[in-house]
Write a protein that holds these residues in place. Structure first.
Motif, PDB file in Angstrom:
ATOM      1  N   LYS A  46      43.749  40.193  47.906  1.00 15.96           N
ATOM      2  CA  LYS A  46      44.142  38.877  48.576  1.00 15.96           C
ATOM      3  C   LYS A  46      43.015  38.745  49.636  1.00 15.96           C
ATOM      4  N   PRO A  47      42.409  37.426  49.685  1.00 17.12           N
ATOM      5  CA  PRO A  47      41.584  37.230  50.579  1.00 17.12           C
ATOM      6  C   PRO A  47      42.285  36.952  52.031  1.00 17.12           C
ATOM      7  N   ASN A  48      41.568  37.562  53.072  1.00 19.96           N
ATOM      8  CA  ASN A  48      42.072  37.262  54.428  1.00 19.96           C
ATOM      9  C   ASN A  48      41.830  36.016  55.089  1.00 19.96           C
ATOM     10  N   SER A  49      40.984  35.246  54.367  1.00 20.61           N
ATOM     11  CA  SER A  49      40.757  33.923  54.956  1.00 20.61           C
ATOM     12  C   SER A  49      40.227  32.970  53.714  1.00 20.61           C
ATOM     13  N   LYS A  50      39.481  31.804  54.178  1.00 20.26           N
ATOM     14  CA  LYS A  50      38.831  31.125  52.976  1.00 20.26           C
ATOM     15  C   LYS A  50      38.191  31.625  52.141  1.00 20.26           C
ATOM     16  N   VAL A  51      38.208  31.184  51.039  1.00 23.81           N
ATOM     17  CA  VAL A  51      37.277  31.604  49.797  1.00 23.81           C
ATOM     18  C   VAL A  51      36.421  30.517  49.336  1.00 23.81           C
ATOM     19  N   SER A  52      34.995  30.461  49.447  1.00 21.33           N
ATOM     20  CA  SER A  52      34.270  29.515  48.876  1.00 21.33           C
ATOM     21  C   SER A  52      33.032  29.977  48.022  1.00 21.33           C
ATOM     22  N   VAL A  53      32.844  28.903  47.129  1.00 22.50           N
ATOM     23  CA  VAL A  53      31.540  29.583  46.290  1.00 22.50           C
ATOM     24  C   VAL A  53      30.733  28.613  46.952  1.00 22.50           C
ATOM     25  N   ARG A  54      29.539  29.487  47.405  1.00 25.40           N
ATOM     26  CA  ARG A  54      28.201  28.957  47.934  1.00 25.40           C
ATOM     27  C   ARG A  54      27.258  28.426  46.993  1.00 25.40           C
ATOM     28  N   SER A  55      27.106  29.180  45.919  1.00 22.53           N
ATOM     29  CA  SER A  55      26.125  28.862  45.063  1.00 22.53           C
ATOM     30  C   SER A  55      26.357  29.475  43.726  1.00 22.53           C
ATOM     31  N   LYS A  56      25.616  29.567  42.709  1.00 25.00           N
ATOM     32  CA  LYS A  56      25.950  30.205  41.345  1.00 25.00           C
ATOM     33  C   LYS A  56      26.292  31.804  41.504  1.00 25.00           C
ATOM     34  N   ASN A  57      25.402  32.252  42.680  1.00 26.16           N
ATOM     35  CA  ASN A  57      25.396  33.758  42.761  1.00 26.16           C
ATOM     36  C   ASN A  57      26.307  34.252  44.141  1.00 26.16           C
ATOM     37  N   ILE A  58      26.862  33.616  44.856  1.00 30.23           N
ATOM     38  CA  ILE A  58      27.445  33.999  46.232  1.00 30.23           C
ATOM     39  C   ILE A  58      28.765  33.373  46.299  1.00 30.23           C
ATOM     40  N   ILE A  59      29.902  34.066  46.353  1.00 33.77           N
ATOM     41  CA  ILE A  59      31.339  33.971  46.773  1.00 33.77           C
ATOM     42  C   ILE A  59      31.222  34.468  48.122  1.00 33.77           C
ATOM     43  N   ALA A  60      31.925  33.679  48.924  1.00 38.56           N
ATOM     44  CA  ALA A  60      32.535  34.032  50.375  1.00 38.56           C
ATOM     45  C   ALA A  60      33.979  34.165  50.095  1.00 38.56           C
ATOM     46  N   TYR A  61      34.306  35.464  50.092  1.00 41.22           N
ATOM     47  CA  TYR A  61      35.571  35.966  49.622  1.00 41.22           C
ATOM     48  C   TYR A  61      36.265  36.508  50.959  1.00 41.22           C
ATOM     49  N   GLY A  62      36.774  35.671  51.528  1.00 40.55           N
ATOM     50  CA  GLY A  62      37.325  36.019  52.915  1.00 40.55           C
ATOM     51  C   GLY A  62      36.163  36.543  54.009  1.00 40.55           C
ATOM     52  N   ASP A  63      36.273  37.709  54.450  1.00 41.73           N
ATOM     53  CA  ASP A  63      35.170  38.125  55.226  1.00 41.73           C
ATOM     54  C   ASP A  63      34.005  38.775  54.682  1.00 41.73           C
ATOM     55  N   VAL A  64      34.189  38.882  53.011  1.00 41.34           N
ATOM     56  CA  VAL A  64      33.364  39.722  52.429  1.00 41.34           C
ATOM     57  C   VAL A  64      32.569  38.706  51.669  1.00 41.34           C
ATOM     58  N   GLU A  65      31.147  38.808  51.687  1.00 38.02           N
ATOM     59  CA  GLU A  65      30.296  38.012  50.731  1.00 38.02           C
ATOM     60  C   GLU A  65      29.844  38.791  49.349  1.00 38.02           C
ATOM     61  N   LEU A  66      30.273  38.299  48.438  1.00 38.56           N
ATOM     62  CA  LEU A  66      30.024  38.615  47.017  1.00 38.56           C
ATOM     63  C   LEU A  66      28.622  38.210  46.421  1.00 38.56           C
ATOM     64  N   ASP A  67      27.690  39.418  46.450  1.00 40.21           N
ATOM     65  CA  ASP A  67      26.580  38.771  45.841  1.00 40.21           C
ATOM     66  C   ASP A  67      26.762  39.034  44.192  1.00 40.21           C
ATOM     67  N   LEU A  68      26.569  38.190  43.374  1.00 40.07           N
ATOM     68  CA  LEU A  68      26.665  38.001  42.134  1.00 40.07           C
ATOM     69  C   LEU A  68      25.385  37.944  41.450  1.00 40.07           C
ATOM     70  N   SER A  69      24.257  38.152  42.119  1.00 41.58           N
ATOM     71  CA  SER A  69      22.767  37.852  41.346  1.00 41.58           C
ATOM     72  C   SER A  69      22.668  38.851  40.139  1.00 41.58           C
ATOM     73  N   GLY A  70      23.279  39.987  40.413  1.00 43.40           N
ATOM     74  CA  GLY A  70      23.000  40.814  39.185  1.00 43.40           C
ATOM     75  C   GLY A  70      23.829  40.688  37.785  1.00 43.40           C
ATOM     76  N   LEU A  71      24.699  39.610  38.024  1.00 42.26           N
ATOM     77  CA  LEU A  71      25.248  39.020  36.814  1.00 42.26           C
ATOM     78  C   LEU A  71      24.631  37.998  36.085  1.00 42.26           C
ATOM     79  N   GLU A  72      23.667  38.370  35.412  1.00 44.47           N
ATOM     80  CA  GLU A  72      22.648  37.449  34.854  1.00 44.47           C
ATOM     81  C   GLU A  72      23.273  36.173  33.918  1.00 44.47           C
ATOM     82  N   GLN A  73      24.488  36.481  33.395  1.00 39.67           N
ATOM     83  CA  GLN A  73      25.113  35.801  32.502  1.00 39.67           C
ATOM     84  C   GLN A  73      25.848  34.600  33.075  1.00 39.67           C
TER      85      GLN A  73
END
Length: 155
Positions: A46-73
């Protein structure tokens, strides 16, 4: 000038000597053992604040930034939008759920097969979604590092 020479017998001899010397062939046939399945804990997703997709490789998931650059597909931002919504859906899991990552992803895959991507956006039409593979959703789950996001239940 080029001349062809058959070295197959010498190559087999070298390969046999290597296998006999270090036991690599025997080690490759050994079993890995029992792997304890990991079970996602819903409240950690459950995100503790807003969730936004910044680019193909970055999700701002509450206070955590998910780096998906390793997911090549992941090939487009629309797939990342769907991954983001799938992660948010995991927040509805019961805290005491013993469903494994595999079971949850299989269930999600079935839901998407039957209901399509609209199932991720609570039945509302969202034209900014493209279906990712379950491997990319699993990769994003593994990158979300929060307190107790996964637990292991002994079989």
């Amino acid at each position: 000038s080029y001349s062809c020479v058959d070295v197959s017998a010498r190559a087999k001899q070298i390969a046999a000597a290597k296998a006999a010397n270090n036991g690599a062939l025997a080690a490759s046939k050994a079993t890995f053992g029992v792997v304890t399945p990991r079970c996602p804990v819903g409240v950690a997703f459950k995100p503790n604040s807003k969730v936004s997709v910044r680019s193909k490789n970055i999700i701002a998931y509450g206070d955590v930034e998910l780096d998906l650059s390793g997911l090549e597909q992941l090939v487009c931002k629309e797939q990342t939008n769907a991954v983001s919504l799938a992660l948010q859906r995991l927040g509805a899991l019961e805290p005491e759920s013993t469903a494994t990552i595999y079971q949850i992803l299989a269930q999600l895959n079935t839901i998407l097969d039957i209901d399509g991507l609209d199932a991720l956006s609570n039945g509302q039409f969202d034209g900014s979604l493209a279906r990712p593979r379950v491997f990319e959703i699993a990769g994003a789950m593994n990158r979300l590092r929060r307190d107790c996001s996964m637990v292991q239940h002994k079989p």
